[in-house]
Design a protein around this motif. Sequence first.
Motif, mmCIF file in Angstrom:
data_model
loop_
_atom_site.group_PDB
_atom_site.id
_atom_site.type_symbol
_atom_site.label_atom_id
_atom_site.label_comp_id
_atom_site.label_asym_id
_atom_site.label_seq_id
_atom_site.Cartn_x
_atom_site.Cartn_y
_atom_site.Cartn_z
ATOM 1 N N ALA A 24 0.855 -1.189 0.000
ATOM 2 C CA ALA A 24 0.000 0.000 0.000
ATOM 3 C C ALA A 24 0.887 1.234 0.000
ATOM 4 O O ALA A 24 1.989 1.224 0.565
ATOM 5 C CB ALA A 24 -0.929 0.024 1.218
ATOM 6 N N LEU A 25 0.399 2.292 -0.627
ATOM 7 C CA LEU A 25 1.080 3.586 -0.611
ATOM 8 C C LEU A 25 0.344 4.536 0.323
ATOM 9 O O LEU A 25 -0.891 4.486 0.429
ATOM 10 C CB LEU A 25 1.111 4.194 -2.011
ATOM 11 C CG LEU A 25 2.125 3.622 -2.998
ATOM 12 C CD1 LEU A 25 1.780 4.078 -4.414
ATOM 13 C CD2 LEU A 25 3.545 4.036 -2.639
ATOM 14 N N SER A 26 1.089 5.415 0.973
ATOM 15 C CA SER A 26 0.457 6.471 1.744
ATOM 16 C C SER A 26 -0.290 7.400 0.792
ATOM 17 O O SER A 26 0.002 7.430 -0.415
ATOM 18 C CB SER A 26 1.514 7.257 2.530
ATOM 19 O OG SER A 26 2.443 7.880 1.640
ATOM 20 N N PRO A 27 -1.285 8.158 1.271
ATOM 21 C CA PRO A 27 -2.071 9.005 0.366
ATOM 22 C C PRO A 27 -1.234 9.960 -0.483
ATOM 23 O O PRO A 27 -1.601 10.236 -1.632
ATOM 24 C CB PRO A 27 -2.996 9.766 1.327
ATOM 25 C CG PRO A 27 -3.190 8.825 2.465
ATOM 26 C CD PRO A 27 -1.846 8.157 2.644
ATOM 27 N N ASP A 28 -0.122 10.452 0.046
ATOM 28 C CA ASP A 28 0.717 11.360 -0.748
ATOM 29 C C ASP A 28 1.830 10.622 -1.486
ATOM 30 O O ASP A 28 2.672 11.251 -2.131
ATOM 31 C CB ASP A 28 1.316 12.457 0.140
ATOM 32 C CG ASP A 28 2.272 11.909 1.197
ATOM 33 O OD1 ASP A 28 2.469 10.667 1.269
ATOM 34 O OD2 ASP A 28 2.830 12.725 1.972
ATOM 35 N N GLU A 29 1.838 9.280 -1.390
ATOM 36 C CA GLU A 29 2.794 8.418 -2.073
ATOM 37 C C GLU A 29 4.238 8.611 -1.620
ATOM 38 O O GLU A 29 5.165 8.180 -2.302
ATOM 39 C CB GLU A 29 2.704 8.577 -3.600
ATOM 40 C CG GLU A 29 1.357 8.201 -4.161
ATOM 41 C CD GLU A 29 1.347 8.059 -5.669
ATOM 42 O OE1 GLU A 29 2.414 8.193 -6.297
ATOM 43 O OE2 GLU A 29 0.263 7.797 -6.219
ATOM 44 N N GLY B 13 -2.902 4.689 -6.413
ATOM 45 C CA GLY B 13 -2.279 5.796 -7.108
ATOM 46 C C GLY B 13 -2.242 7.017 -6.218
ATOM 47 O O GLY B 13 -1.790 8.083 -6.612
ATOM 48 N N GLY B 14 -2.717 6.843 -4.973
ATOM 49 C CA GLY B 14 -2.664 7.928 -4.016
ATOM 50 C C GLY B 14 -3.740 8.965 -4.237
ATOM 51 O O GLY B 14 -4.593 8.852 -5.109
ATOM 52 N N ALA B 15 -3.700 10.000 -3.440
ATOM 53 C CA ALA B 15 -4.683 11.070 -3.540
ATOM 54 C C ALA B 15 -4.274 12.110 -4.569
ATOM 55 O O ALA B 15 -4.979 13.072 -4.806
ATOM 56 C CB ALA B 15 -4.851 11.733 -2.177
ATOM 57 N N VAL B 16 -3.098 11.918 -5.176
ATOM 58 C CA VAL B 16 -2.609 12.885 -6.157
ATOM 59 C C VAL B 16 -2.401 12.194 -7.502
ATOM 60 O O VAL B 16 -2.201 10.994 -7.580
ATOM 61 C CB VAL B 16 -1.273 13.519 -5.705
ATOM 62 C CG1 VAL B 16 -1.471 14.289 -4.422
ATOM 63 C CG2 VAL B 16 -0.206 12.456 -5.510
ATOM 64 N N GLY B 17 -2.451 12.978 -8.555
ATOM 65 C CA GLY B 17 -2.048 12.478 -9.864
ATOM 66 C C GLY B 17 -2.985 11.486 -10.510
ATOM 67 O O GLY B 17 -2.577 10.737 -11.391
ATOM 68 N N THR B 18 -4.254 11.460 -10.132
ATOM 69 C CA THR B 18 -5.164 10.462 -10.687
ATOM 70 C C THR B 18 -5.330 10.627 -12.190
ATOM 71 O O THR B 18 -5.340 9.650 -12.936
ATOM 72 C CB THR B 18 -6.530 10.554 -9.992
ATOM 73 O OG1 THR B 18 -6.339 10.379 -8.586
ATOM 74 C CG2 THR B 18 -7.462 9.477 -10.505
ATOM 75 N N GLY C 98 -4.842 8.370 6.155
ATOM 76 C CA GLY C 98 -3.494 7.828 6.218
ATOM 77 C C GLY C 98 -3.307 6.675 7.176
ATOM 78 O O GLY C 98 -2.177 6.205 7.369
ATOM 79 N N LEU C 99 -4.375 6.171 7.798
ATOM 80 C CA LEU C 99 -4.252 5.002 8.654
ATOM 81 C C LEU C 99 -4.053 3.761 7.802
ATOM 82 O O LEU C 99 -4.498 3.691 6.654
ATOM 83 C CB LEU C 99 -5.490 4.833 9.539
ATOM 84 C CG LEU C 99 -5.803 5.979 10.499
ATOM 85 C CD1 LEU C 99 -7.078 5.675 11.287
ATOM 86 C CD2 LEU C 99 -4.641 6.220 11.454
ATOM 87 N N LEU C 100 -3.385 2.767 8.364
ATOM 88 C CA LEU C 100 -3.068 1.548 7.637
ATOM 89 C C LEU C 100 -3.986 0.421 8.090
ATOM 90 O O LEU C 100 -4.117 0.151 9.279
ATOM 91 C CB LEU C 100 -1.602 1.169 7.883
ATOM 92 C CG LEU C 100 -1.030 0.007 7.076
ATOM 93 C CD1 LEU C 100 -1.082 0.310 5.583
ATOM 94 C CD2 LEU C 100 0.415 -0.270 7.511
#
Length: 431
Positions: free
Chosen positions: A265-270, A393-398, A327-329
Amino acid sequence: MYFLVFVSSLLASFRQAVAVEKASLLGNVPASFSSVSVVLLERNLAVLPESWQIPDLTSSLFDCETANDALTDILSTIKQADFIAWDQSFLDVIGTSAKLERIQSFPDDEDHVHEAPVYVPETNELLFSDTHVTGWLWAINVDTHETRKIHTTPPLEHVNGGTYHNGYAYLATNGGSTRGLFRVNVTSGHAECILNNFRGRHLNSPNDLIFDSSSNILFTDPPYGWHNWGVEDPELPTAVYQFNTKTGALRALTNSVLLTPNGLALSPDESMLYVADSNSSLNFASHLGSARNVWAFDYSHSMLSNPRLIYQVESGWPDGLRVTQGGLLMVAVAGGVDVIDPSNGLLLGKINTPGDIIFNLEPVIGKDGGVWMLAGKRHIYKVTIATGGVKEGGAVGTAVLRDAISQVGQSSFSTEEEDRHEHDVLEHSEL
């Protein structure tokens, strides 16, 4: 008469002792959670009374064996709860309308593994595999619970990991003569291999895969096929890989820190990559002292660095990983899903599925609140809580990711092929 009074007095004293023990081990849950099946553990149960014994690797806290009747009563109360709060903050994570549902069940005598949950928003279905069968996937409607089968062409063996993007499911197979990554049309079941080797060497057993927002696929390649499915001896070190879907370039990111890399898994900001080490799941290592950890790495979209242990699983092994919007796992384990604060490694709480092993989990993106699907050995679960998950893909760059992934295997599906396959018969079946 005096004897009866004496016995009544003893029973009253016993009930009082049990109440005292409960008060010292279980906290008070706010009245607003009266409709939620949840318990709050006091001081993380740092001290348990008298003596106890944990039976085996897949046992949970409430499976402790003890001669202390008061402790037995408390453990039974914990076992029956759908949610276990190790920290008060877990109540905010689940919310006052939290609910756990079993929406599909499997035969008790069926020793199968259910994996690769993939949510398909267009049909509101969860795709998942039975790793013991070849050639088809389950599809279950998240709301109606209607089930059907999707047959894969060619037949895929031991589908163990999956993700969804831009209308397609991307699946990892960890058994058969050629293991690899596949791009699957979820309507027709047509599958195209997009990766099956590392410079001429067979991959070991691709286990789980995710996308980042730079169009890379990250996947783990442990030797499960060699241990469990009878494939040939490994030709490569156990590793976490990065596959560039634009160029086809493949490189190992780490092959020394982790014993048996599994979920990703990636963190939301990758900025961080989380990796499950499920070494305790292997037969030769499945003892109480075996490694069952979750690691974090700094991720630059080209390299991994700064490995650190962030969580040691209580029971079984860490399998699938997902991340919440905050951001919780979320960690799939024996007996449920552990919810971790990766910034400090603290266990906040557990989604509780006693007697079952959760192999993987998937957030339902696009619905109000937080809906999560759990793939277990005995059941498929639908969990409704206050906290939702993030899209891979995180919360960015979709948008960037959508454009990049659309270039993967452009020659794979011509318009004619799509038309030809979209009418394939999909077998409907219910367990």
